[in-house]
Design a protein around this motif. Structure first.
Motif, PDB file in Angstrom:
ATOM      1  N   SER A  58      12.784 -76.307  68.441  1.00 14.34           N
ATOM      2  CA  SER A  58      12.247 -75.145  67.631  1.00 14.34           C
ATOM      3  C   SER A  58      11.784 -74.306  68.787  1.00 14.34           C
ATOM      4  CB  SER A  58      10.810 -75.818  67.005  1.00 14.34           C
ATOM      5  OG  SER A  58      10.391 -76.527  67.865  1.00 14.34           O
ATOM      6  N   ALA A  59      10.769 -73.082  67.889  1.00 15.21           N
ATOM      7  CA  ALA A  59      10.038 -72.440  69.364  1.00 15.21           C
ATOM      8  C   ALA A  59       9.314 -72.955  69.668  1.00 15.21           C
ATOM      9  CB  ALA A  59       9.206 -71.207  67.961  1.00 15.21           C
ATOM     10  N   ALA A  60       8.161 -74.004  69.682  1.00 13.87           N
ATOM     11  CA  ALA A  60       8.431 -74.100  70.589  1.00 13.87           C
ATOM     12  C   ALA A  60       8.161 -75.258  71.848  1.00 13.87           C
ATOM     13  CB  ALA A  60       6.727 -74.729  69.994  1.00 13.87           C
ATOM     14  N   ARG A  61       9.275 -76.295  71.226  1.00 15.94           N
ATOM     15  CA  ARG A  61      10.035 -76.715  71.875  1.00 15.94           C
ATOM     16  C   ARG A  61      11.504 -76.326  71.791  1.00 15.94           C
ATOM     17  NH1 ARG A  61       8.987 -81.763  74.981  1.00 15.94           N
ATOM     18  NH2 ARG A  61       6.580 -81.556  73.715  1.00 15.94           N
ATOM     19  N   PRO A  62      12.464 -76.024  72.481  1.00 14.85           N
ATOM     20  CA  PRO A  62      13.939 -75.361  71.963  1.00 14.85           C
ATOM     21  C   PRO A  62      14.709 -76.936  72.945  1.00 14.85           C
ATOM     22  CG  PRO A  62      13.386 -74.226  74.026  1.00 14.85           C
ATOM     23  CD  PRO A  62      11.654 -74.968  73.506  1.00 14.85           C
ATOM     24  N   LEU A  63      15.645 -76.653  72.472  1.00 13.96           N
ATOM     25  CA  LEU A  63      16.843 -77.836  73.222  1.00 13.96           C
ATOM     26  C   LEU A  63      17.836 -76.830  74.123  1.00 13.96           C
ATOM     27  CD1 LEU A  63      18.924 -79.748  73.822  1.00 13.96           C
ATOM     28  CD2 LEU A  63      20.696 -78.672  72.456  1.00 13.96           C
ATOM     29  N   VAL A  64      17.490 -77.807  75.588  1.00 16.63           N
ATOM     30  CA  VAL A  64      17.986 -77.241  77.380  1.00 16.63           C
ATOM     31  C   VAL A  64      18.907 -77.957  77.018  1.00 16.63           C
ATOM     32  CG1 VAL A  64      16.737 -77.081  79.422  1.00 16.63           C
ATOM     33  CG2 VAL A  64      15.010 -76.018  76.617  1.00 16.63           C
ATOM     34  N   ILE A  65      19.723 -77.022  77.650  1.00 21.13           N
ATOM     35  CA  ILE A  65      20.735 -77.539  78.400  1.00 21.13           C
ATOM     36  C   ILE A  65      20.532 -76.698  79.871  1.00 21.13           C
ATOM     37  CG2 ILE A  65      23.012 -78.338  78.176  1.00 21.13           C
ATOM     38  CD1 ILE A  65      23.155 -77.583  75.341  1.00 21.13           C
TER      39      ILE A  65
ATOM     40  N   LEU B 160      20.162 -72.307  77.448  1.00 14.51           N
ATOM     41  CA  LEU B 160      21.351 -72.973  78.428  1.00 14.51           C
ATOM     42  C   LEU B 160      21.082 -71.973  79.621  1.00 14.51           C
ATOM     43  CD1 LEU B 160      23.999 -74.146  78.307  1.00 14.51           C
ATOM     44  CD2 LEU B 160      24.895 -71.617  77.780  1.00 14.51           C
ATOM     45  N   ARG B 161      21.095 -73.041  80.127  1.00 14.18           N
ATOM     46  CA  ARG B 161      20.469 -72.316  82.126  1.00 14.18           C
ATOM     47  C   ARG B 161      21.490 -73.151  83.072  1.00 14.18           C
ATOM     48  NH1 ARG B 161      14.599 -75.029  81.260  1.00 14.18           N
ATOM     49  NH2 ARG B 161      14.303 -72.455  80.206  1.00 14.18           N
ATOM     50  N   HIS B 162      21.058 -72.134  84.498  1.00  9.49           N
ATOM     51  CA  HIS B 162      21.853 -73.180  85.702  1.00  9.49           C
ATOM     52  C   HIS B 162      23.566 -73.594  85.035  1.00  9.49           C
ATOM     53  CE1 HIS B 162      17.646 -73.483  86.379  1.00  9.49           C
ATOM     54  NE2 HIS B 162      17.961 -72.359  87.098  1.00  9.49           N
ATOM     55  N   PHE B 163      23.805 -72.371  85.177  1.00  7.92           N
ATOM     56  CA  PHE B 163      25.523 -73.152  84.925  1.00  7.92           C
ATOM     57  C   PHE B 163      26.250 -71.596  86.245  1.00  7.92           C
ATOM     58  CE2 PHE B 163      24.528 -74.987  81.615  1.00  7.92           C
ATOM     59  CZ  PHE B 163      25.032 -76.187  81.389  1.00  7.92           C
ATOM     60  N   ARG B 164      27.406 -72.407  86.077  1.00  8.46           N
ATOM     61  CA  ARG B 164      28.553 -71.473  87.174  1.00  8.46           C
ATOM     62  C   ARG B 164      29.542 -71.290  86.287  1.00  8.46           C
ATOM     63  NH1 ARG B 164      25.120 -72.897  92.229  1.00  8.46           N
ATOM     64  NH2 ARG B 164      24.520 -70.890  92.787  1.00  8.46           N
ATOM     65  N   PHE B 165      29.853 -70.841  85.109  1.00  9.57           N
ATOM     66  CA  PHE B 165      31.238 -70.538  84.381  1.00  9.57           C
ATOM     67  C   PHE B 165      31.964 -69.878  85.130  1.00  9.57           C
ATOM     68  CE2 PHE B 165      27.748 -70.671  81.385  1.00  9.57           C
ATOM     69  CZ  PHE B 165      27.857 -71.569  80.613  1.00  9.57           C
ATOM     70  N   LEU B 166      33.670 -70.493  85.648  1.00  7.50           N
ATOM     71  CA  LEU B 166      34.534 -70.029  86.563  1.00  7.50           C
ATOM     72  C   LEU B 166      35.713 -70.548  85.979  1.00  7.50           C
ATOM     73  CD1 LEU B 166      33.578 -70.750  89.767  1.00  7.50           C
ATOM     74  CD2 LEU B 166      32.755 -68.922  88.419  1.00  7.50           C
ATOM     75  N   GLY B 167      36.627 -68.882  85.367  1.00  7.55           N
ATOM     76  CA  GLY B 167      38.075 -69.349  84.854  1.00  7.55           C
ATOM     77  C   GLY B 167      38.031 -69.730  83.859  1.00  7.55           C
ATOM     78  N   PHE B 168      37.440 -69.266  82.831  1.00  3.26           N
ATOM     79  CA  PHE B 168      37.787 -69.532  81.264  1.00  3.26           C
ATOM     80  C   PHE B 168      38.819 -68.300  80.745  1.00  3.26           C
ATOM     81  CE2 PHE B 168      34.662 -72.467  82.154  1.00  3.26           C
ATOM     82  CZ  PHE B 168      34.972 -73.442  81.701  1.00  3.26           C
ATOM     83  N   ARG B 169      39.288 -68.972  80.133  1.00  2.00           N
ATOM     84  CA  ARG B 169      41.254 -67.744  79.472  1.00  2.00           C
ATOM     85  C   ARG B 169      40.179 -66.484  78.629  1.00  2.00           C
ATOM     86  NH1 ARG B 169      44.586 -66.866  75.504  1.00  2.00           N
ATOM     87  NH2 ARG B 169      43.759 -68.855  74.794  1.00  2.00           N
ATOM     88  N   ILE B 170      39.119 -67.144  77.450  1.00  6.00           N
ATOM     89  CA  ILE B 170      38.829 -66.097  77.051  1.00  6.00           C
ATOM     90  C   ILE B 170      37.543 -65.345  76.855  1.00  6.00           C
ATOM     91  CG2 ILE B 170      38.271 -65.165  74.379  1.00  6.00           C
ATOM     92  CD1 ILE B 170      40.945 -66.848  73.594  1.00  6.00           C
ATOM     93  N   ASP B 171      36.814 -66.255  76.337  1.00 12.71           N
ATOM     94  CA  ASP B 171      35.167 -65.811  77.360  1.00 12.71           C
ATOM     95  C   ASP B 171      34.568 -66.880  77.450  1.00 12.71           C
ATOM     96  OD1 ASP B 171      35.425 -63.544  75.980  1.00 12.71           O
ATOM     97  OD2 ASP B 171      35.388 -63.992  73.543  1.00 12.71           O
ATOM     98  N   ALA B 172      33.246 -67.623  78.810  1.00 12.81           N
ATOM     99  CA  ALA B 172      33.198 -68.681  79.283  1.00 12.81           C
ATOM    100  C   ALA B 172      32.177 -69.020  77.962  1.00 12.81           C
ATOM    101  CB  ALA B 172      32.348 -68.168  79.868  1.00 12.81           C
ATOM    102  N   ILE B 173      31.355 -68.077  76.979  1.00 14.41           N
ATOM    103  CA  ILE B 173      30.407 -68.535  75.923  1.00 14.41           C
ATOM    104  C   ILE B 173      30.032 -67.752  74.791  1.00 14.41           C
ATOM    105  CG2 ILE B 173      27.717 -68.960  75.727  1.00 14.41           C
ATOM    106  CD1 ILE B 173      26.959 -68.630  78.785  1.00 14.41           C
ATOM    107  N   GLN B 174      30.462 -68.297  73.570  1.00 13.70           N
ATOM    108  CA  GLN B 174      30.540 -67.480  72.566  1.00 13.70           C
ATOM    109  C   GLN B 174      29.463 -68.708  71.594  1.00 13.70           C
ATOM    110  OE1 GLN B 174      34.966 -68.502  70.634  1.00 13.70           O
ATOM    111  NE2 GLN B 174      35.515 -67.137  71.535  1.00 13.70           N
ATOM    112  N   VAL B 175      28.965 -67.405  70.681  1.00 13.50           N
ATOM    113  CA  VAL B 175      27.355 -67.143  69.819  1.00 13.50           C
ATOM    114  C   VAL B 175      28.312 -67.054  68.071  1.00 13.50           C
ATOM    115  CG1 VAL B 175      24.901 -67.888  69.422  1.00 13.50           C
ATOM    116  CG2 VAL B 175      26.275 -67.874  71.818  1.00 13.50           C
TER     117      VAL B 175
END
Length: 331
Positions: free
Chosen positions: A89-96, A200-215
């Motif tokens: 929710s706006a007050a309590r988001p899901l944190v990964i 989504l925080r504190h990730f290091r994304f390396l070497g993915f073929r298309i996009d590291a993140i898609q929304v």
């Protein structure tokens, strides 16, 4: 007449609603997706960390936290965030929280290399679009091609691509298999579809073929914070139509084509975003908010400026007790 059964049910509902959302721990080395994930350490057959973020998403309550624990090897998982349980929710988001760990999309190239001419070899299988090669964790430059003689003129330890064929220039009499080459395999790491209130925080994304993140889909209040994205084949972050995404304190470097791809009707807020060695542009009509100043790409492409980004936190030391580093929210 007062029914005591209703009173008991009311008390039960009040107690449940007062609880804080749980924490679910992920540990690819010691975890198991058969466990409950509520403990950072293994405590019997059922209690302890899960092995994958996908399993954690099935266990976490809306508005909870998923915490990734240190690993001796990079994480290789790709996961999808969708559905009502994968929201907050706006007050309590899901944190990964990725804990500063590396998530890699490359794999060893195990296929045979066929000798073509001179020092030039061709990979013995068709490759997909945006495929990249790596040696010693660094991308190999893919040079322009001679259509009549693919691979001709390549300098040693360089590569090239012609349609679906991939070429590599070895040294002397060496075979490319001697270089322990890696190639992009996983298309991406994180896909959000119809998600809301996710951090989504504190990730290091390396070497993915298309996009590291898609929304994708109608996704609202998606926040990407304090991450590093490098060596993607096409883009760092893809944002589809009708998505609202905030990207803050994120460094992108050596992306294949475009750091951020924002589709029409998406709304993107960027703050302290650094894009190194990437031709980062927005297409006409796309809207983006840069450090609290909203702009729109008109006739000319809108350049996204680089900015100073604070470094990511160091990965947690292996000898630290993760149970002490990650505590549950107070109930």
């Amino acid at each position: 007449m007062h029914d005591p059964r209703w009173a008991g049910g009311l008390v039960f509902l009040m107690v449940v609603s007062a609880w804080s959302a749980p924490v679910v721990y992920v540990d690819q080395g010691r975890g198991s997706d058969r466990r409950d994930g509520i403990s950072a350490t293994v405590e019997g057959y059922n209690t302890g960390p899960v092995r994958t973020v996908q399993a954690a998403l099935r266990r976490v309550s809306p508005g909870g936290r998923i915490l990734v624990l240190p690993s001796r090897e990079p994480y290789r998982e790709s996961f999808v965030i969708e559905g009502s349980r994968s929201m907050g929710s706006a007050a309590r988001p899901l944190v990964i929280d990725g804990g500063g760990q590396e998530w890699i999309g490359w794999r060893p190239v195990r296929e045979e290399w066929r000798h073509r001419h001179d020092e030039i070899y061709r990979l013995d299988r068709p490759t997909k679009t945006f495929t990249r090669l790596f040696q010693n964790r660094q991308p190999i430059d893919l040079a322009c091609l001679d259509v009549d003689r693919p691979g001709a003129g390549l300098a040693s330890l360089k590569g090239s691509r012609f349609e679906t064929q991939l070429f590599f220039a070895a040294e002397g009499l060496k075979n490319p298999r001697e270089y322990n080459l890696r190639g992009t395999s996983a298309e991406g790491c994180v896909v959000m579809h119809g998600a809301s209130h996710v951090v989504l925080r504190h990730f290091r994304f390396l070497g993915f073929r298309i996009d590291a993140i898609q929304v994708k889909g109608i996704s609202r209040d998606i926040r990407i914070e304090s991450c590093e994205i490098a060596y993607s084949g096409r883009g760092g972050v893809f944002i589809g139509s009708n998505a609202e995404v905030s990207i803050e304190q994120v460094r992108m470097r050596e992306i294949g084509q475009v750091g951020i791809i924002a589709d029409d009707q998406s709304r993107v807020m960027l703050k302290h975003v650094s894009v190194d060695q990437t031709p980062d542009r927005l297409r006409r009509g796309e809207r983006v908010r840069l450090d609290d100043d909203e702009k729109e790409a008109l006739d000319d492409p809108l350049a996204i400026p680089s900015d100073t980004v604070p470094p990511l936190p160091d990965p947690l030391p292996m000898e630290d007790d993760p149970a002490k580093r990650f505590s549950r929210p107070q109930e």
